[in-house]
Design an enzyme around this catalytic site. Structure first.
Site, PDB file in Angstrom:
ATOM      1  N   GLU A 106      70.223 128.466 -32.371  1.00 23.54           N
ATOM      2  CA  GLU A 106      70.657 127.066 -32.253  1.00 23.54           C
ATOM      3  C   GLU A 106      72.012 126.873 -32.924  1.00 23.54           C
ATOM      4  OE1 GLU A 106      69.635 123.107 -34.918  1.00 23.54           O
ATOM      5  OE2 GLU A 106      68.024 124.502 -34.492  1.00 23.54           O
ATOM      6  N   THR A 108      70.761 119.175 -33.766  1.00 24.29           N
ATOM      7  CA  THR A 108      71.307 117.867 -34.133  1.00 24.29           C
ATOM      8  C   THR A 108      71.770 117.127 -32.877  1.00 24.29           C
ATOM      9  OG1 THR A 108      72.066 118.976 -36.162  1.00 24.29           O
ATOM     10  CG2 THR A 108      72.655 116.686 -35.921  1.00 24.29           C
ATOM     11  N   LYS A 143      59.318 119.940 -34.481  1.00 25.96           N
ATOM     12  CA  LYS A 143      60.008 120.423 -35.679  1.00 25.96           C
ATOM     13  C   LYS A 143      59.620 119.503 -36.838  1.00 25.96           C
ATOM     14  CE  LYS A 143      64.855 120.098 -37.179  1.00 25.96           C
ATOM     15  NZ  LYS A 143      66.250 120.033 -36.702  1.00 25.96           N
ATOM     16  N   GLY A 151      64.681 124.166 -45.965  1.00 25.16           N
ATOM     17  CA  GLY A 151      64.321 124.820 -47.220  1.00 25.16           C
ATOM     18  C   GLY A 151      63.402 126.023 -47.080  1.00 25.16           C
ATOM     19  N   GLY A 210      67.672 127.653 -41.795  1.00 22.76           N
ATOM     20  CA  GLY A 210      69.023 127.179 -42.002  1.00 22.76           C
ATOM     21  C   GLY A 210      69.788 127.990 -43.016  1.00 22.76           C
TER      22      GLY A 210
END
Length: 208
Positions: free
Chosen positions: A44, A73, A133, A163, A183
């Site tokens: 992504e 996003t 998600k 996280g 991430g």
């Protein structure tokens, strides 16, 4: 192969989504190659990255036969169309925007909206979401996910995002997480492709 079938196959191979927030088009293919070599099949590029649609198009050209590429996003119906035009097939959002979900489903794209409550989860499903998600995972817990799973369809895939680190994945899996979005523990601006590859291998190893 439809986008949904491709997503199912990619997810079965490796249920980890690489989130490349902040990646530049000139570096994205090298990083993508490292991710695929480590076993990743879902990548992504968030829309708040530099020239995100250029990065999506480059990844599709270089890796589209080995990985499913999408944008994150994604906040508007217009962004859904723009990502589709760039060749992306996954629409990932931080929120439950039913217009975005419906537009994604209508275009034959995979929709992974962000949810934080059972109400949002059920609304997203009604709108046509492919998977959910759980975001931000830092604001939830494996116990919260387990409670949600009691009222959600058993086959529904829920992915904690936010996280997530390799050593923290097991409790989420035990609570019913089908996979994860990864991430900054996987990629952050400034890391080399080799460093991202090493991080990717650590996540795949922790997944077991």
């Amino acid at each position: 192969m439809t986008s949904l079938a491709a997503f199912d196959a990619a997810f079965a191979s490796c249920p980890l989504i690489a989130i490349l927030r902040g990646v530049r088009p000139d570096e994205v293919v090298g990083i993508g190659e490292e991710l695929v070599a480590a076993g990743f099949t879902l990548i992504e590029v968030p829309m708040n990255s530099p020239d995100p649609l250029d990065s999506v198009a480059r990844l599709v050209d270089a890796l589209g036969d080995r990985a499913m590429i999408g944008a994150g996003t994604v906040l508007t119906v217009g962004q859904v169309a723009a990502m589709r035009d760039a060749g992306g097939r996954m629409v990932i959002s931080p929120n439950t925007n039913v217009d975005v979900i419906r537009a994604s489903a209508a275009a034959g794209l995979v929709s992974l909206p962000g949810i934080a409550t059972p109400s949002e989860a059920l609304a997203a499903l009604d709108a046509g979401a492919t998977a959910l998600k759980l975001f931000p995972a830092e604001a939830a817990s494996p116990a919260v996910l387990k409670a949600m799973r009691a009222i959600l369809p058993s086959e529904l895939r829920v992915l904690p995002v936010g996280g997530i680190v390799p050593e923290g994945m097991a409790p989420w899996r035990q609570a019913g997480a089908a996979g994860f979005g990864l991430g900054s523990a996987l990629y952050k601006p400034g890391l080399t492709a080799a460093e991202v590859g090493a991080n990717a291998r650590a996540f795949v190893a922790a997944l077991g």
